[in-house]
Write an enzyme that holds these catalytic residues in place. Structure first.
Site, PDB file in Angstrom:
ATOM      1  N   ASN A  27      -1.039   1.664   6.048  1.00 50.12           N
ATOM      2  CA  ASN A  27      -0.446   0.659   6.068  1.00 50.12           C
ATOM      3  C   ASN A  27      -0.122   0.278   6.884  1.00 50.12           C
ATOM      4  OD1 ASN A  27      -0.693   2.070   3.197  1.00 50.12           O
ATOM      5  ND2 ASN A  27       1.785   2.461   3.509  1.00 50.12           N
ATOM      6  N   GLY A  28       0.079  -1.279   6.603  1.00 45.82           N
ATOM      7  CA  GLY A  28       0.168  -2.088   7.818  1.00 45.82           C
ATOM      8  C   GLY A  28      -1.260  -3.253   8.118  1.00 45.82           C
ATOM      9  N   GLU A  74      15.282 -18.722  -9.606  1.00 44.68           N
ATOM     10  CA  GLU A  74      15.003 -17.755  -9.896  1.00 44.68           C
ATOM     11  C   GLU A  74      14.288 -17.005 -11.582  1.00 44.68           C
ATOM     12  OE1 GLU A  74      14.528 -15.271  -8.764  1.00 44.68           O
ATOM     13  OE2 GLU A  74      14.301 -13.525 -10.918  1.00 44.68           O
ATOM     14  N   ARG A  81       3.221  -0.725  -5.184  1.00 46.19           N
ATOM     15  CA  ARG A  81       3.361  -1.107  -3.651  1.00 46.19           C
ATOM     16  C   ARG A  81       1.964  -1.447  -3.623  1.00 46.19           C
ATOM     17  NH1 ARG A  81       5.461   1.403   0.945  1.00 46.19           N
ATOM     18  NH2 ARG A  81       7.334   2.384   0.900  1.00 46.19           N
ATOM     19  N   HIS A 113      14.951 -38.175  -6.148  1.00 44.21           N
ATOM     20  CA  HIS A 113      14.579 -38.390  -5.118  1.00 44.21           C
ATOM     21  C   HIS A 113      13.293 -37.502  -4.690  1.00 44.21           C
ATOM     22  CE1 HIS A 113      18.800 -39.444  -4.024  1.00 44.21           C
ATOM     23  NE2 HIS A 113      19.295 -38.485  -5.152  1.00 44.21           N
ATOM     24  N   GLU A 121       4.979 -16.396 -11.170  1.00 43.11           N
ATOM     25  CA  GLU A 121       4.531 -15.088 -10.509  1.00 43.11           C
ATOM     26  C   GLU A 121       3.379 -13.936 -11.776  1.00 43.11           C
ATOM     27  OE1 GLU A 121       6.348 -11.883  -8.891  1.00 43.11           O
ATOM     28  OE2 GLU A 121       9.000 -12.322  -9.878  1.00 43.11           O
ATOM     29  N   TRP A 133      -3.346  -2.431  -1.461  1.00 45.39           N
ATOM     30  CA  TRP A 133      -2.798  -3.815  -1.587  1.00 45.39           C
ATOM     31  C   TRP A 133      -3.507  -4.717  -0.399  1.00 45.39           C
ATOM     32  CZ3 TRP A 133      -0.394  -8.532   0.791  1.00 45.39           C
ATOM     33  CH2 TRP A 133      -0.661  -9.361   0.085  1.00 45.39           C
ATOM     34  N   LYS A 176       4.998  -4.629  -5.948  1.00 49.64           N
ATOM     35  CA  LYS A 176       6.416  -4.496  -6.017  1.00 49.64           C
ATOM     36  C   LYS A 176       7.190  -4.218  -4.824  1.00 49.64           C
ATOM     37  CE  LYS A 176      10.003  -3.351  -8.134  1.00 49.64           C
ATOM     38  NZ  LYS A 176      10.541  -4.646  -8.970  1.00 49.64           N
ATOM     39  N   LYS A 230      10.091 -16.755 -11.830  1.00 55.61           N
ATOM     40  CA  LYS A 230       9.233 -14.964 -12.928  1.00 55.61           C
ATOM     41  C   LYS A 230       8.539 -16.009 -13.208  1.00 55.61           C
ATOM     42  CE  LYS A 230      11.238 -13.157 -11.873  1.00 55.61           C
ATOM     43  NZ  LYS A 230      12.201 -12.056 -10.835  1.00 55.61           N
ATOM     44  N   CYS A 277       0.672  -0.945   0.522  1.00 53.88           N
ATOM     45  CA  CYS A 277       0.091  -0.094  -0.215  1.00 53.88           C
ATOM     46  C   CYS A 277       0.778   0.905   0.156  1.00 53.88           C
ATOM     47  CB  CYS A 277      -0.635  -0.148   1.457  1.00 53.88           C
ATOM     48  SG  CYS A 277      -1.807  -1.569   1.259  1.00 53.88           S
TER      49      CYS A 277
HETATM   50  C1  AGP Z   1      10.469 -10.737  -7.329  1.00 57.21           C
HETATM   51  O1  AGP Z   1      10.241 -10.861  -8.956  1.00 57.21           O
HETATM   52  C2  AGP Z   1       9.042 -10.772  -6.556  1.00 57.21           C
HETATM   53  N1  AGP Z   1       8.488  -9.641  -6.590  1.00 57.21           N
HETATM   54  C3  AGP Z   1       9.438 -10.646  -5.039  1.00 57.21           C
HETATM   55  O2  AGP Z   1      10.004 -11.862  -5.573  1.00 57.21           O
HETATM   56  C4  AGP Z   1      11.173  -9.897  -4.786  1.00 57.21           C
HETATM   57  O3  AGP Z   1      12.078  -9.431  -5.344  1.00 57.21           O
HETATM   58  C5  AGP Z   1      10.893  -9.505  -2.781  1.00 57.21           C
HETATM   59  O4  AGP Z   1      10.017  -9.514  -2.837  1.00 57.21           O
HETATM   60  C6  AGP Z   1      12.076  -8.586  -2.286  1.00 57.21           C
HETATM   61  O5  AGP Z   1      11.895  -7.931  -2.868  1.00 57.21           O
HETATM   62  P1  AGP Z   1      13.195  -6.534  -1.903  1.00 57.21           P
HETATM   63  O6  AGP Z   1      14.410  -7.056  -3.048  1.00 57.21           O
HETATM   64  O7  AGP Z   1      12.666  -5.560  -2.602  1.00 57.21           O
HETATM   65  O8  AGP Z   1      13.022  -6.690  -0.845  1.00 57.21           O
END
Ligand code: AGP
Length: 591
Positions: A98-99, A468, A27, A491, A475, A72, A586, A472, A2
């Site tokens: 926020n929070g 990674e 946010r 395994h 998400e 959010w 983000k 990606k 947020c």
């Molecule tokens: C990455 O594509 C993500 N959106 C997410 O995993 C992100 O890397 C994670 O929330 C950490 O964020 P930061 O690097 O701002 O701490």
């Protein structure tokens, strides 16, 4: 998550609030709202983006006082009832928050028993009505806020307005809130970016502080009601304006910037075969007997690579997911050095870890892309990633920058003079991927886009890359995907392979190449459709994508861009909102 903006006394409040919310919508983008106060409170709310909100506000609408919010959802669905700002039961106060509040249900019950009614499912409305309840007894807003703060347990950055008062009341605990000082106006926001065009003077509220901001003054108090002497800090307007520069999405623009980001890092930090880092910090790292890496999501994946870099040079390391470590903190060794990795520098789980590290008296380094962020301000040392603003929720160029910066760090600590030259090779290969391979990557995307499960396989650096790549893809395409260490296949995970399951295999390391080819046979014989991404010397006929050779420790910087393009194209072909995937934000500022 947020975002919050607020202004008091600013003539162009409408512009500041809308532009500010757009700056902050990374946010959260479930809903957005604004309250204008010209003696009376007037609310505008919309489910979805800030553009939707903007379209329902008359263009000439201004407020001597205004507060805005982009949400959010944490408590309650993304609908108009739960959209901030909330109006109190008696309709005299409005609030943005926020929070998250842990004990909101207990407080709500107490207020319901007193006949106070609620119109949303949010924890935020509970704080608001609690303040109004205390106000009905105390007739003083600041006292009511202090009493409410003593009662609520949780995290919050809050702006509150009260009908008839040209003021914004503020409260903060474990969620960032800044006041920006202007000439005959003052601003408030959850980070500096919306305010940077209006001021360079900022006051940061500390945890459990509250106060009041008018157009010409501010007063801050601690939880005991004692006035705090807070002076402002001046910050450079280093923030670059967001622009698509002709691209359709920020994500593709940001992937295509990876080469220039690596080059920028070289020019910022490299000095011959050395790197311009604080010598004191390098000394501390050299003297440490253990490096602890902490990060979340993509940043955690970068920490795995960084940990490996240091381990290969002989310093033991441990990379932890911040939200795990925070509850069971471990400090291996007698002289640990802590490295936080965070694109935003605002991730709540990491801030939690920082507090533990600080309490234990250890120094720390933050690798971040965000100058002036909470962790950048607090950690002993900071190493800026200089990747430029990353707008797309899916982190791409910041990941490449994190790994590059970690490489510089290890090169400086251990005097590795070959790294600088190897990075020239990296830039060349990245550039060729951008110029020559997108067509092939898009073809693969087209084939796999309708699958339900996609697996990435790799060993060593390629395993970290697989993690990674899978993150990606999931998400932004909403396809279930997993990164698996080649040797782990037998395994358990191989049970998931069936006819037509896509398996994407990274082969960039000569030590593990033969074993990876063995894995390919195993999944093929169970019917998998295999797509091999290999380097020239290790390639075999039939590999889907072959890139020029490079030192294999650079995989995460180079081949990551192939994984990023693939995720991008899959999401695009599925018609999803690439830059703003569902349910994500983000900057993850709640734990
Ligand atoms: C990455 O594509 C993500 N959106 C997410 O995993 C992100 O890397 C994670 O929330 C950490 O964020 P930061 O690097 O701002 O701490």
């Amino acid at each position: 998550m947020c975002g919050i903006v607020g202004s008091v006394g600013l003539k162009e409040s409408h512009k500041y609030i809308i532009d500010g919310l757009k700056t902050l919508d990374y946010r959260g983008y479930d809903s957005a709202g604004v309250a204008f106060l010209n003696k009376k409170i007037e609310l505008f709310k919309a489910v979805g983006t800030v553009d939707k909100l903007s379209s329902i506000i008359p263009s000439d609408k201004e407020g001597f006082v205004a507060i805005g919010h982009t949400r959010w959802a944490t408590h309650g669905k993304a609908n108009l009832y739960n959209c901030h700002p909330h109006l109190s039961c008696g309709k005299k106060f409005a609030l943005v928050h926020n929070g998250t509040i842990e004990n909101y249900q207990e407080i709500q019950k107490k207020l319901l028993d007193k006949g106070i009614t609620f119109t949303s499912d949010t924890d935020s409305e509970v704080i608001l009505n609690l303040i109004e309840f205390y106000y009905s007894q105390e007739h003083d807003v600041l006292t009511s806020i202090r009493l409410a703060m003593k009662e609520i347990i949780g995290t919050y950055a809050i702006c509150l307005i009260h009908e008839g008062e040209d003021k914004i009341y503020v409260m903060k605990n474990a969620s960032p809130l800044l006041i920006g000082l202007g000439d005959k106006y003052n601003l408030v926001a959850s980070d500096g970016s919306p305010m940077i065009e209006y001021t360079d003077k900022f006051i940061e509220l500390d945890d459990k502080e509250y106060g009041v901001v008018t157009s010409s003054s501010y007063e801050i108090f601690n939880i005991d009601g004692e006035k705090q002497n807070k002076s402002f800090v001046v910050k450079e307007a280093e923030l670059v304006k967001h622009s698509l520069n002709g691209y359709d999405h920020y994500m593709i623009k940001e992937i295509e910037e990876i080469e220039s980001v690596v080059k920028r890092l070289i020019s910022e930090y490299a000095d011959g075969s050395h790197y311009k880092f604080d010598p004191e910090m390098i000394k501390k790292i050299r003297e440490s007997d253990h490096i602890i890496f902490l990060g979340c999501g993509t940043s955690y994946h970068a920490s795995l690579v960084g940990g490996r870099y240091f381990e290969e040079m002989g310093i033991p390391t441990a990379s932890y997911i911040a939200s795990e470590w925070a509850f069971h903190p471990m400090f291996p060794g007698k002289k640990p050095f802590v490295i936080f990795i965070s694109q935003s520098g605002e991730t709540a789980d990491l801030i939690h870890c920082y507090k533990i590290v600080k309490e234990r008296g250890y120094e720390s380094l933050i690798l971040t892309n965000t100058k002036g962020s909470t962790l950048e301000r607090r950690c002993t040392y900071s190493l800026l990633l200089h990747a430029g603003v990353e707008v797309s929720v899916a982190s791409t160029k910041a990941y490449a920058a994190q790994v590059t910066a970690l490489l510089f760090l290890v090169a400086e600590v251990f005097n590795l003079d070959y790294v600088r030259k190897d990075l020239d090779i990296a830039c060349e290969v990245i550039s060729n991927i951008r110029k020559e391979l997108k067509g092939k990557i898009k073809e693969i995307a087209n084939i796999i886009k309708d699958k339900n499960d996609i697996f990435y396989l790799g060993r060593g650096y390629d395993y970290y890359l697989s993690l990674e790549a899978a993150l990606k893809l999931k998400e932004i395409s909403y396809i279930h995907s997993e990164g698996i260490a080649g040797g782990e296949l037998k395994h358990g995970p191989i049970a998931l392979i069936e006819s037509g399951t896509p398996v994407i295999v990274f082969i960039t390391d000569h030590i593990t190449a033969a074993s990876m080819r063995g894995n390919i046979e195993e999944v093929k014989s169970r019917g998998a459709d295999v797509y091999v991404i290999s380097t020239s010397k290790l390639s075999k006929p039939g590999d889907a994508i072959v890139v020029e050779d490079y030192p294999s420790y650079l995989s995460s910087i180079i081949v990551s861009s192939i994984a990023f393009y693939l995720a991008y194209f899959v999401s695009l072909l599925k018609g999803y909102n690439v830059d703003k995937p569902r349910n994500l934000a983000k900057s993850v500022t709640v734990e």
